[in-house]
Structures are given as C-alpha cells and as structure tokens.
Motif scaffolding. Structure first.
Motif, PDB file in Angstrom:
ATOM      1  N   ALA A   1      28.753  23.081  48.358  1.00 46.51           N
ATOM      2  CA  ALA A   1      30.129  23.361  47.772  1.00 46.51           C
ATOM      3  C   ALA A   1      30.113  24.055  46.644  1.00 46.51           C
ATOM      4  O   ALA A   1      28.569  23.753  45.631  1.00 46.51           O
ATOM      5  N   LEU A   2      30.606  25.152  45.995  1.00 45.36           N
ATOM      6  CA  LEU A   2      30.526  25.481  44.779  1.00 45.36           C
ATOM      7  C   LEU A   2      32.196  25.302  44.043  1.00 45.36           C
ATOM      8  O   LEU A   2      33.311  25.381  44.613  1.00 45.36           O
ATOM      9  N   MET A   3      31.905  24.998  42.521  1.00 48.58           N
ATOM     10  CA  MET A   3      32.953  24.711  41.692  1.00 48.58           C
ATOM     11  C   MET A   3      33.244  25.565  40.773  1.00 48.58           C
ATOM     12  O   MET A   3      32.414  26.145  40.306  1.00 48.58           O
ATOM     13  N   THR A   4      34.509  26.259  41.142  1.00 50.12           N
ATOM     14  CA  THR A   4      34.583  26.723  40.115  1.00 50.12           C
ATOM     15  C   THR A   4      35.965  26.524  38.868  1.00 50.12           C
ATOM     16  O   THR A   4      37.026  25.699  39.212  1.00 50.12           O
ATOM     17  N   CYS A   5      35.273  27.159  37.796  1.00 50.99           N
ATOM     18  CA  CYS A   5      36.711  26.589  36.121  1.00 50.99           C
ATOM     19  C   CYS A   5      36.197  27.268  35.539  1.00 50.99           C
ATOM     20  O   CYS A   5      35.281  28.497  35.223  1.00 50.99           O
ATOM     21  N   SER A   6      37.467  27.664  34.577  1.00 50.30           N
ATOM     22  CA  SER A   6      37.451  28.948  34.097  1.00 50.30           C
ATOM     23  C   SER A   6      38.405  29.047  32.753  1.00 50.30           C
ATOM     24  O   SER A   6      39.176  27.637  32.969  1.00 50.30           O
ATOM     25  N   VAL A   7      37.625  29.930  31.889  1.00 51.03           N
ATOM     26  CA  VAL A   7      38.371  29.058  30.542  1.00 51.03           C
ATOM     27  C   VAL A   7      39.268  30.547  30.163  1.00 51.03           C
ATOM     28  O   VAL A   7      39.005  31.674  30.312  1.00 51.03           O
ATOM     29  N   PHE A   8      40.855  31.089  29.694  1.00 45.40           N
ATOM     30  CA  PHE A   8      40.790  32.206  29.676  1.00 45.40           C
ATOM     31  C   PHE A   8      41.735  31.980  28.458  1.00 45.40           C
ATOM     32  O   PHE A   8      42.662  31.133  28.289  1.00 45.40           O
ATOM     33  N   GLU A   9      41.365  33.077  27.444  1.00 38.67           N
ATOM     34  CA  GLU A   9      41.811  32.246  25.865  1.00 38.67           C
ATOM     35  C   GLU A   9      42.000  34.450  25.601  1.00 38.67           C
ATOM     36  O   GLU A   9      42.404  34.924  26.265  1.00 38.67           O
ATOM     37  N   GLY A  10      43.402  33.977  24.897  1.00 40.01           N
ATOM     38  CA  GLY A  10      43.544  35.684  24.532  1.00 40.01           C
ATOM     39  C   GLY A  10      44.299  36.973  25.076  1.00 40.01           C
ATOM     40  O   GLY A  10      45.796  36.142  26.088  1.00 40.01           O
ATOM     41  N   VAL A  11      43.469  37.512  25.194  1.00 40.81           N
ATOM     42  CA  VAL A  11      44.571  38.591  26.133  1.00 40.81           C
ATOM     43  C   VAL A  11      44.307  38.402  27.971  1.00 40.81           C
ATOM     44  O   VAL A  11      45.152  38.952  28.633  1.00 40.81           O
ATOM     45  N   PHE A  12      43.271  37.319  27.765  1.00 43.83           N
ATOM     46  CA  PHE A  12      42.875  37.178  29.103  1.00 43.83           C
ATOM     47  C   PHE A  12      44.173  36.143  30.279  1.00 43.83           C
ATOM     48  O   PHE A  12      44.277  35.092  30.950  1.00 43.83           O
ATOM     49  N   ARG A  13      44.769  35.378  28.945  1.00 44.25           N
ATOM     50  CA  ARG A  13      45.384  33.868  28.973  1.00 44.25           C
ATOM     51  C   ARG A  13      46.766  34.254  30.302  1.00 44.25           C
ATOM     52  O   ARG A  13      46.640  33.288  31.207  1.00 44.25           O
ATOM     53  N   GLU A  14      47.667  35.183  30.168  1.00 44.82           N
ATOM     54  CA  GLU A  14      48.421  35.926  31.277  1.00 44.82           C
ATOM     55  C   GLU A  14      48.234  36.775  31.811  1.00 44.82           C
ATOM     56  O   GLU A  14      46.548  37.346  32.028  1.00 44.82           O
ATOM     57  N   TYR A  15      48.561  36.778  33.586  1.00 45.31           N
ATOM     58  CA  TYR A  15      48.165  37.619  34.080  1.00 45.31           C
ATOM     59  C   TYR A  15      48.771  38.934  33.854  1.00 45.31           C
ATOM     60  O   TYR A  15      49.769  38.648  33.510  1.00 45.31           O
ATOM     61  N   GLY A  16      47.670  40.300  34.188  1.00 44.63           N
ATOM     62  CA  GLY A  16      48.060  40.865  34.279  1.00 44.63           C
ATOM     63  C   GLY A  16      46.646  41.857  33.967  1.00 44.63           C
ATOM     64  O   GLY A  16      45.663  41.504  33.887  1.00 44.63           O
ATOM     65  N   PRO A  17      46.833  43.703  33.692  1.00 46.46           N
ATOM     66  CA  PRO A  17      45.533  44.565  33.444  1.00 46.46           C
ATOM     67  C   PRO A  17      44.261  43.043  32.865  1.00 46.46           C
ATOM     68  O   PRO A  17      43.016  43.435  34.293  1.00 46.46           O
ATOM     69  N   PRO A  18      44.240  42.376  32.266  1.00 46.63           N
ATOM     70  CA  PRO A  18      42.762  42.564  31.866  1.00 46.63           C
ATOM     71  C   PRO A  18      42.180  40.931  32.821  1.00 46.63           C
ATOM     72  O   PRO A  18      40.875  41.342  32.458  1.00 46.63           O
ATOM     73  N   ARG A  19      43.043  40.134  33.290  1.00 47.73           N
ATOM     74  CA  ARG A  19      42.804  39.086  33.955  1.00 47.73           C
ATOM     75  C   ARG A  19      42.234  39.250  35.494  1.00 47.73           C
ATOM     76  O   ARG A  19      41.607  39.449  35.807  1.00 47.73           O
ATOM     77  N   GLU A  20      43.057  40.976  36.060  1.00 50.60           N
ATOM     78  CA  GLU A  20      42.164  40.685  37.135  1.00 50.60           C
ATOM     79  C   GLU A  20      41.228  41.769  37.338  1.00 50.60           C
ATOM     80  O   GLU A  20      40.761  41.606  38.339  1.00 50.60           O
ATOM     81  N   GLU A  21      41.094  42.971  36.075  1.00 51.39           N
ATOM     82  CA  GLU A  21      39.981  42.951  36.209  1.00 51.39           C
ATOM     83  C   GLU A  21      38.778  42.091  36.598  1.00 51.39           C
ATOM     84  O   GLU A  21      37.606  42.617  36.929  1.00 51.39           O
ATOM     85  N   LEU A  22      39.066  41.159  35.126  1.00 55.38           N
ATOM     86  CA  LEU A  22      38.059  40.382  35.286  1.00 55.38           C
ATOM     87  C   LEU A  22      37.502  39.357  36.578  1.00 55.38           C
ATOM     88  O   LEU A  22      36.309  38.712  36.990  1.00 55.38           O
ATOM     89  N   ILE A  23      38.694  38.676  37.791  1.00 60.47           N
ATOM     90  CA  ILE A  23      38.938  38.328  38.833  1.00 60.47           C
ATOM     91  C   ILE A  23      37.835  39.214  39.820  1.00 60.47           C
ATOM     92  O   ILE A  23      37.070  38.829  40.250  1.00 60.47           O
ATOM     93  N   LYS A  24      38.092  40.510  39.584  1.00 61.77           N
ATOM     94  CA  LYS A  24      38.005  41.921  40.780  1.00 61.77           C
ATOM     95  C   LYS A  24      36.473  41.313  40.230  1.00 61.77           C
ATOM     96  O   LYS A  24      35.520  42.088  41.370  1.00 61.77           O
ATOM     97  N   ILE A  25      35.519  41.505  38.865  1.00 55.57           N
ATOM     98  CA  ILE A  25      34.391  41.079  38.747  1.00 55.57           C
ATOM     99  C   ILE A  25      33.199  40.096  39.025  1.00 55.57           C
ATOM    100  O   ILE A  25      32.763  40.097  39.997  1.00 55.57           O
ATOM    101  N   ALA A  26      34.066  39.278  39.043  1.00 57.34           N
ATOM    102  CA  ALA A  26      33.236  37.551  38.811  1.00 57.34           C
ATOM    103  C   ALA A  26      33.496  37.387  40.788  1.00 57.34           C
ATOM    104  O   ALA A  26      32.849  36.621  40.675  1.00 57.34           O
ATOM    105  N   PHE A  27      34.394  37.735  41.822  1.00 58.56           N
ATOM    106  CA  PHE A  27      34.845  37.384  43.062  1.00 58.56           C
ATOM    107  C   PHE A  27      34.951  38.804  43.277  1.00 58.56           C
ATOM    108  O   PHE A  27      35.490  39.254  44.281  1.00 58.56           O
ATOM    109  N   PRO A  28      33.953  39.867  43.910  1.00 53.19           N
ATOM    110  CA  PRO A  28      34.066  40.934  44.119  1.00 53.19           C
ATOM    111  C   PRO A  28      34.002  40.421  45.778  1.00 53.19           C
ATOM    112  O   PRO A  28      33.486  39.955  46.227  1.00 53.19           O
TER     113      PRO A  28
END
Length: 192
Positions: A163-190
């Motif tokens: 199984a795969l375990m996923t964990c994350s740390v989001f700080e600054g502009v990535f902390r809130e859901y919004g364009p920076p975090r959404e862009e990151l998620i698209k790259i990390a989980f294509p």
C-alpha cells in the motif's frame, strides 16, 4: 599448559560485524558457510554508508526574480528505514516553494531529502523535516512537501499487503485551498 599458553585468536571485531554474525546465528544460519562468510562485513559497511551519509552543500542560491512563480520538484525517490521495525521504506517526494528573490539549486532538494532519509525515520517526520529544511534554506514560508511511501514493514510482515501511505506538509500560500495548492496536487497526483 594453561590458557595463557594457548595461541590467542584475535577476537577484536567490528561491532557491527559481530551483530551481523549473531543475527545469522539467531536465525539458524552458519555465518562461516560459503555465501555468508563476507555478509557480516557487507552488513557493517552498508549500515555505515547509510547512517554516515553526507549530503554536501545545500544552501546554493541563484539570484532570480520569479514574479510569484511556484517552483515544484517532483518524483524525488528516497529510501529510509522504519524506526519501528528496521525495515526499508521508499518515499516519492514532491516539493514546492514560492521563491522570494532567489532560487535554490535544483540538486539541493534531493540532497536535503536524502539527508533526512538516511536515518531511522517515520514518514510523517521525514516529510515535516524536509519541509522545515526547505523553508530555512529558501528563506520562505511558502513551502509544501508531499510524500508517498511504500513500507516494507507492512508489505513483508504483519498484514503483508502493499500500500502507499501519503502525508503532506502545506505552509504559507499552500496552507489554504486555492490555486497554488491545486496546482501542486495536480503535479503530485497526475491523472486524479
């Protein structure tokens, strides 16, 4: 003839080699049989290579104005050892940050990741430690790290299920859901 008169075999051994020899004996193997006679030496060398890893310089910056760009580095694979079972786990990392007035050299991200992976770890702390180090060397609070790991302590023992375990740390502009975090998620989980 006394014990002192007998030829004395050198019992001074590398402590890690002694541990490996004892482990082989404890699991019913003969450490002197063909195929195993060099295993204690290789075991000791590997543990030292793993635990004495030197990342090298990680603070190399290049002046560059990025005008709000987000920099992402993905698919950095590191191996670590689960501190609970001493079994390996692999972790694929995606790291993102929003630079201020300079960017960090590309290889430094992998060096930082490996520096934290080369010790007994748990994935959650590994990801947190990498995020904190990236924030420190990039001099920005806008940092995110996502780690996806397969742990052999689960795959090889216990439930014996990969199984795969996923964990994350989001700080600054990535902390809130919004364009920076959404862009990151698209790259990390294509494909998701």
């Amino acid at each position: 003839m006394t014990l002192a008169d007998l030829p004395q075999e050198s019992t001074v051994r590398d402590p890690l080699e002694s541990v490996a020899r004892q482990l082989l004996v404890e699991i019913g193997e003969d450490p002197d049989r063909s195929g195993l006679e060099d295993t204690p030496r290789r075991f000791a060398r590997w543990w030292r290579e793993f635990s004495n890893y030197q990342a090298g310089r990680v603070e190399t910056h290049f002046p560059l104005r990025t005008d709000g760009q987000i920099v992402m580095i993905s698919d950095i694979t590191v191996w670590s050892l689960c501190e609970h079972h001493l079994l390996p786990f692999s972790c694929v990392l995606t790291i993102a940050y929003k630079p201020a007035d300079h960017v960090l050299g590309l290889s430094k991200f992998a060096r930082i990741a490996h520096r934290h992976a080369h010790r007994l770890q748990v994935q959650e702390r590994l990801v947190r430690d990498i995020a904190e180090d990236i924030a420190k060397v990039t001099e920005t609070d806008d940092v995110a790290v996502i780690g996806r790991g397969e742990h052999l302590c689960m795959t090889m023992r216990g439930i014996r299920t990969p199984a795969l375990m996923t964990c994350s740390v989001f700080e600054g502009v990535f902390r809130e859901y919004g364009p920076p975090r959404e862009e990151l998620i698209k790259i990390a989980f294509p494909g998701n």
